[in-house]
Design a protein around this motif. Sequence first.
Motif, PDB file in Angstrom:
ATOM      1  N   ARG A 165       0.780  -1.077   0.003  1.00  0.00           N
ATOM      2  CA  ARG A 165      -0.129   0.100   0.009  1.00  0.00           C
ATOM      3  C   ARG A 165       0.937   1.261   0.122  1.00  0.00           C
ATOM      4  N   VAL A 166       0.560   2.144  -0.904  1.00  0.00           N
ATOM      5  CA  VAL A 166       1.498   3.514  -0.933  1.00  0.00           C
ATOM      6  C   VAL A 166       0.408   4.686  -0.850  1.00  0.00           C
ATOM      7  N   ILE A 167       0.499   5.472   0.012  1.00  0.00           N
ATOM      8  CA  ILE A 167      -0.067   6.884   0.071  1.00  0.00           C
ATOM      9  C   ILE A 167       0.889   7.900  -0.230  1.00  0.00           C
ATOM     10  N   ALA A 168       0.478   8.771  -1.224  1.00  0.00           N
ATOM     11  CA  ALA A 168       1.167   9.877  -1.722  1.00  0.00           C
ATOM     12  C   ALA A 168       0.369  11.031  -1.256  1.00  0.00           C
ATOM     13  N   LEU A 169       1.252  11.688  -0.243  1.00  0.00           N
ATOM     14  CA  LEU A 169       0.474  12.914   0.565  1.00  0.00           C
ATOM     15  C   LEU A 169       0.947  14.292  -0.023  1.00  0.00           C
ATOM     16  N   ASP A 170       0.203  15.145  -0.258  1.00  0.00           N
ATOM     17  CA  ASP A 170       0.740  16.474  -0.666  1.00  0.00           C
ATOM     18  C   ASP A 170      -0.606  17.520  -0.610  1.00  0.00           C
ATOM     19  N   HIS A 171      -0.314  18.711  -0.620  1.00  0.00           N
ATOM     20  CA  HIS A 171      -1.130  19.593  -0.888  1.00  0.00           C
ATOM     21  C   HIS A 171      -0.591  20.794  -1.524  1.00  0.00           C
ATOM     22  N   TYR A 172       0.723  21.255  -1.243  1.00  0.00           N
ATOM     23  CA  TYR A 172       1.182  22.545  -1.546  1.00  0.00           C
ATOM     24  C   TYR A 172       1.445  22.801  -3.168  1.00  0.00           C
ATOM     25  N   VAL A 173       1.975  21.939  -3.635  1.00  0.00           N
ATOM     26  CA  VAL A 173       2.313  22.074  -5.066  1.00  0.00           C
ATOM     27  C   VAL A 173       0.923  21.631  -5.812  1.00  0.00           C
ATOM     28  N   TRP A 174       0.172  20.727  -5.533  1.00  0.00           N
ATOM     29  CA  TRP A 174      -1.162  20.312  -6.058  1.00  0.00           C
ATOM     30  C   TRP A 174      -2.023  21.347  -5.866  1.00  0.00           C
ATOM     31  N   PHE A 175      -2.104  22.261  -5.248  1.00  0.00           N
ATOM     32  CA  PHE A 175      -3.086  23.515  -5.303  1.00  0.00           C
ATOM     33  C   PHE A 175      -2.633  24.451  -6.271  1.00  0.00           C
ATOM     34  N   THR A 176      -1.411  24.287  -6.521  1.00  0.00           N
ATOM     35  CA  THR A 176      -0.798  25.575  -7.355  1.00  0.00           C
ATOM     36  C   THR A 176      -1.034  25.222  -8.928  1.00  0.00           C
ATOM     37  N   ASP A 177      -1.196  26.148  -9.529  1.00  0.00           N
ATOM     38  CA  ASP A 177      -1.257  26.061 -11.176  1.00  0.00           C
ATOM     39  C   ASP A 177       0.106  26.163 -11.594  1.00  0.00           C
ATOM     40  N   GLY A 210      16.044  38.813 -11.166  1.00  0.00           N
ATOM     41  CA  GLY A 210      16.483  39.087  -9.794  1.00  0.00           C
ATOM     42  C   GLY A 210      15.466  39.679  -8.755  1.00  0.00           C
ATOM     43  N   THR A 211      13.973  39.634  -9.180  1.00  0.00           N
ATOM     44  CA  THR A 211      13.022  40.304  -8.758  1.00  0.00           C
ATOM     45  C   THR A 211      12.453  39.334  -7.577  1.00  0.00           C
ATOM     46  N   PRO A 212      11.703  39.777  -6.649  1.00  0.00           N
ATOM     47  CA  PRO A 212      11.173  38.955  -5.491  1.00  0.00           C
ATOM     48  C   PRO A 212       9.963  38.041  -6.373  1.00  0.00           C
ATOM     49  N   VAL A 213       9.743  36.858  -5.904  1.00  0.00           N
ATOM     50  CA  VAL A 213       8.607  36.100  -6.409  1.00  0.00           C
ATOM     51  C   VAL A 213       7.763  35.996  -5.179  1.00  0.00           C
ATOM     52  N   THR A 214       6.257  35.905  -5.567  1.00  0.00           N
ATOM     53  CA  THR A 214       5.359  35.874  -4.396  1.00  0.00           C
ATOM     54  C   THR A 214       5.201  34.330  -4.393  1.00  0.00           C
ATOM     55  N   PRO A 215       4.905  33.979  -2.984  1.00  0.00           N
ATOM     56  CA  PRO A 215       4.744  32.156  -2.824  1.00  0.00           C
ATOM     57  C   PRO A 215       3.454  31.963  -3.496  1.00  0.00           C
ATOM     58  N   PRO A 216       3.266  30.788  -4.158  1.00  0.00           N
ATOM     59  CA  PRO A 216       2.140  30.673  -4.767  1.00  0.00           C
ATOM     60  C   PRO A 216       0.827  30.690  -3.955  1.00  0.00           C
ATOM     61  N   HIS A 217       0.928  30.387  -2.537  1.00  0.00           N
ATOM     62  CA  HIS A 217      -0.342  30.475  -1.813  1.00  0.00           C
ATOM     63  C   HIS A 217      -0.877  32.104  -1.737  1.00  0.00           C
ATOM     64  N   GLU A 218       0.161  32.886  -2.191  1.00  0.00           N
ATOM     65  CA  GLU A 218      -0.399  34.401  -2.135  1.00  0.00           C
ATOM     66  C   GLU A 218      -0.663  34.745  -3.423  1.00  0.00           C
ATOM     67  N   THR A 219      -0.782  34.097  -4.404  1.00  0.00           N
ATOM     68  CA  THR A 219      -1.270  34.415  -5.906  1.00  0.00           C
ATOM     69  C   THR A 219      -2.503  33.867  -6.352  1.00  0.00           C
ATOM     70  N   ARG A 220      -3.058  34.154  -7.387  1.00  0.00           N
ATOM     71  CA  ARG A 220      -4.167  33.596  -8.060  1.00  0.00           C
ATOM     72  C   ARG A 220      -3.725  32.314  -8.357  1.00  0.00           C
ATOM     73  N   HIS A 221      -2.626  31.652  -8.691  1.00  0.00           N
ATOM     74  CA  HIS A 221      -2.230  30.497  -9.076  1.00  0.00           C
ATOM     75  C   HIS A 221      -2.593  29.285  -7.998  1.00  0.00           C
ATOM     76  N   TRP A 222      -3.035  29.974  -6.915  1.00  0.00           N
ATOM     77  CA  TRP A 222      -3.375  29.100  -5.817  1.00  0.00           C
ATOM     78  C   TRP A 222      -5.068  28.835  -5.679  1.00  0.00           C
ATOM     79  N   ARG A 223      -4.994  27.414  -6.249  1.00  0.00           N
ATOM     80  CA  ARG A 223      -6.600  26.828  -6.493  1.00  0.00           C
ATOM     81  C   ARG A 223      -6.819  25.660  -5.935  1.00  0.00           C
ATOM     82  N   PRO A 224      -7.045  25.668  -4.568  1.00  0.00           N
ATOM     83  CA  PRO A 224      -7.253  24.344  -3.795  1.00  0.00           C
ATOM     84  C   PRO A 224      -8.262  23.576  -4.443  1.00  0.00           C
ATOM     85  N   ASP A 225      -9.640  24.379  -4.983  1.00  0.00           N
ATOM     86  CA  ASP A 225     -10.603  23.605  -5.393  1.00  0.00           C
ATOM     87  C   ASP A 225     -10.541  22.850  -6.655  1.00  0.00           C
TER      88      ASP A 225
END
Length: 299
Positions: free
Chosen positions: A77-89, A104-119
């Motif tokens: 039995r193998v369980i693959a657990l994740d959320h962070y990259v799975w929520f991200t476009d 060389g400019t700052p990048v916003t973490p995915p969870h603070e962008t519109r690319h964060w789509r948990p649903d």
Amino acid sequence: MLRTRERAEEIIKLNPEWYHSIELVPGVITPGRCPLEAWEKELANLRLPDLRGKSVLDIGAFDGFFSFAAERLGASRVIALDHYVWFTDRVEWMKEWRKSRETGTPVTPPHETRHWRPDELPGRRPFDAARAILGSQVEPVVGDFMTMDLTSLGRFDVVLFMGILYHLEDPLRAMRRLATVVAPGGLAVIETEAVEVPGLGDAAFCQFFPGQELENDPSNWWSPNAKALMGLCQAAGFREVILLTDPPRSPWRPLGTRLGAAIKHLIFETHIPQRLGYKGNTIAPLPRIRYRAIAHAHP
Ligand SMILES: C[S@@+](CC[C@H](N)C(=O)[O-])C[C@H]1O[C@@H](n2cnc3c(N)ncnc32)[C@H](O)[C@@H]1O
């Protein structure tokens, strides 16, 4: 699903962003961040026990290379657990990440962008497509390892905790949680970004990354040295911890460590420069050597 070359190529076309290189059908490999051989080597470096009939939890599974490998190696039995990259476009976010790296400019973490789509779980599509064409029975579980109810997961013979420790804000709490999902007699395989600081002696040390200093990734927080990694495992309750990797030797060593240390001592620790009127910074710049550490931790 058809397991044809055409289907495999179509999957890669539909999913252009892969972290892992996975052979979908013979000869068709997803374009991961490094060649398949490098992932196979990493797998070998983990020195996994015989997985036949064992239960495996892969925490931070991403595209699933190690989950699918565990299944191939006979895990029952193998369980693959994740959320962070799975929520991200990831297709969209990686465009921003590449631009940030180039400029060389700052990048916003995915969870603070519109690319964060948990649903929608857009970042899980590569895993799902690979799972389907491989005919895999690996069970995906969506969850934040740091906040989810771990009792619902149960305990596992082998828990893979790879490439994740340095992403977690609270490493000791993470290791304590890790210890709770390993079955008695089981094994946690920990692989992490690590650092060595020549001259630090016996100190357990974690380097902190407040921004995106490590790999241009604002979700990287900590890098332990070998002693700290060992200490984290022990403080979390693991009874036996074996480091599989030797910290790299300082490149200074062969060049006369003692002479170097004496000069450093004179300059930075005796305050002689201040007495002579020097007003500059007297904190010695610490040379740091990055590497990847692997540990086996037994409860
Ligand atoms: C650097 S990747 C490592 C992927 C894979 N384990 C490997 O070693 O190749 C880190 C992974 O950890 C996942 N991750 C980060 N924080 C997490 C958390 N709190 N709970 C579950 N997964 C997490 C990320 O989404 C990502 O897939």
